[in-house]
Motif scaffolding. Sequence first.
Motif, PDB file in Angstrom:
ATOM      1  N   THR A  47       0.915  -1.302  -0.029  1.00  0.00           N
ATOM      2  CA  THR A  47       0.020  -0.100  -0.036  1.00  0.00           C
ATOM      3  C   THR A  47       0.724   1.114  -0.077  1.00  0.00           C
ATOM      4  O   THR A  47       2.081   1.134   0.312  1.00  0.00           O
ATOM      5  N   ALA A  48       0.536   2.256  -0.434  1.00  0.00           N
ATOM      6  CA  ALA A  48       1.074   3.728  -0.665  1.00  0.00           C
ATOM      7  C   ALA A  48       0.065   4.805  -0.089  1.00  0.00           C
ATOM      8  O   ALA A  48      -0.871   4.819  -0.428  1.00  0.00           O
ATOM      9  N   LYS A  49       0.684   5.738   0.578  1.00  0.00           N
ATOM     10  CA  LYS A  49      -0.030   6.766   1.202  1.00  0.00           C
ATOM     11  C   LYS A  49       0.826   8.228   0.800  1.00  0.00           C
ATOM     12  O   LYS A  49       1.623   8.115   1.389  1.00  0.00           O
ATOM     13  N   ILE A  50       0.110   9.292   0.460  1.00  0.00           N
ATOM     14  CA  ILE A  50       0.638  10.488   0.179  1.00  0.00           C
ATOM     15  C   ILE A  50       0.354  11.354   1.447  1.00  0.00           C
ATOM     16  O   ILE A  50      -1.009  11.699   1.633  1.00  0.00           O
ATOM     17  N   THR A  51       1.332  11.810   1.985  1.00  0.00           N
ATOM     18  CA  THR A  51       1.121  12.812   3.187  1.00  0.00           C
ATOM     19  C   THR A  51       2.030  14.113   2.754  1.00  0.00           C
ATOM     20  O   THR A  51       3.083  13.992   2.200  1.00  0.00           O
ATOM     21  N   THR A  65       4.500   7.066   1.160  1.00  0.00           N
ATOM     22  CA  THR A  65       5.202   6.027   1.922  1.00  0.00           C
ATOM     23  C   THR A  65       4.755   4.617   1.601  1.00  0.00           C
ATOM     24  O   THR A  65       3.393   4.605   1.330  1.00  0.00           O
ATOM     25  N   LEU A  66       5.502   3.867   1.199  1.00  0.00           N
ATOM     26  CA  LEU A  66       5.135   2.393   0.910  1.00  0.00           C
ATOM     27  C   LEU A  66       5.324   1.441   2.020  1.00  0.00           C
ATOM     28  O   LEU A  66       6.312   1.369   2.765  1.00  0.00           O
ATOM     29  N   THR A  67       4.247   0.577   2.226  1.00  0.00           N
ATOM     30  CA  THR A  67       4.340  -0.624   3.298  1.00  0.00           C
ATOM     31  C   THR A  67       3.905  -1.807   2.858  1.00  0.00           C
ATOM     32  O   THR A  67       2.993  -1.991   1.972  1.00  0.00           O
ATOM     33  N   ALA A  68       4.457  -2.847   3.301  1.00  0.00           N
ATOM     34  CA  ALA A  68       3.789  -4.280   2.921  1.00  0.00           C
ATOM     35  C   ALA A  68       3.582  -4.959   4.143  1.00  0.00           C
ATOM     36  O   ALA A  68       4.259  -4.973   5.209  1.00  0.00           O
ATOM     37  N   PRO A  69       2.315  -5.667   4.000  1.00  0.00           N
ATOM     38  CA  PRO A  69       2.022  -6.305   5.217  1.00  0.00           C
ATOM     39  C   PRO A  69       2.776  -7.893   5.589  1.00  0.00           C
ATOM     40  O   PRO A  69       3.386  -8.233   4.328  1.00  0.00           O
ATOM     41  N   PHE A 149      -0.242   2.495  -7.209  1.00  0.00           N
ATOM     42  CA  PHE A 149      -1.109   3.425  -6.662  1.00  0.00           C
ATOM     43  C   PHE A 149      -1.131   4.111  -5.234  1.00  0.00           C
ATOM     44  O   PHE A 149      -0.869   3.129  -4.367  1.00  0.00           O
ATOM     45  N   ALA A 150      -0.982   5.481  -5.007  1.00  0.00           N
ATOM     46  CA  ALA A 150      -0.919   6.211  -3.812  1.00  0.00           C
ATOM     47  C   ALA A 150      -1.856   6.960  -3.583  1.00  0.00           C
ATOM     48  O   ALA A 150      -2.333   7.813  -4.359  1.00  0.00           O
ATOM     49  N   GLU A 151      -2.538   6.948  -2.365  1.00  0.00           N
ATOM     50  CA  GLU A 151      -3.858   8.047  -2.267  1.00  0.00           C
ATOM     51  C   GLU A 151      -3.477   8.809  -1.133  1.00  0.00           C
ATOM     52  O   GLU A 151      -2.670   8.583  -0.378  1.00  0.00           O
TER      53      GLU A 151
END
Length: 169
Positions: A47-51, A65-69, A149-151
């Motif tokens: 997942t990727a998130k924009i801040t 920021t990209l994270t993987a479970p 994709f990052a949101e």
Amino acid sequence: MMRTNRKMAATLAAVVLAGAASAGVAQAAPAAGGSVAPSACRPANHTAKITAADNTTGHRHYRVTLTAPRGYEPCRLAGSPTDVRFSNHGEDSGLTAGSYGGQETVVTFGPGRPVHFDIQVPNNGGGAPADEASFTLRAPDGQIPGTSFAEGGLTVAAGTLIGPVQRGA
């Protein structure tokens, strides 16, 4: 008759297991430790998130920021993501982004090993709102297939640049 059915069942089971094993290897290359877990670098596996990040003189900055479970194999990334596009409520902004910074540093990404990259936007008073970025990650030896994709909310403008992937969130 019963013996023939058992032989056929055993043969069918062997074929199915062999097919499943080869499909697993084809979907994810084993890591050095011999694991066949899917790669965290594949778009569906992270997942990727924009801040918003701290601004600098003349630029707004956003961190992706990209994270993987757990359950995914760590992988290696290098350089800035490519083919970066921005959209707002599903509508493409028409803006593309270049890259900046060193493109040679390799980082490990996977469960418990987040990575991030910077989106640097000229602060010229204008810009277009966006709520999503799409991009292609790079490995040391080339692009990783698929689009990530990052949101998160941001404003983009002509001259937007993407920094290289770095360790940490």
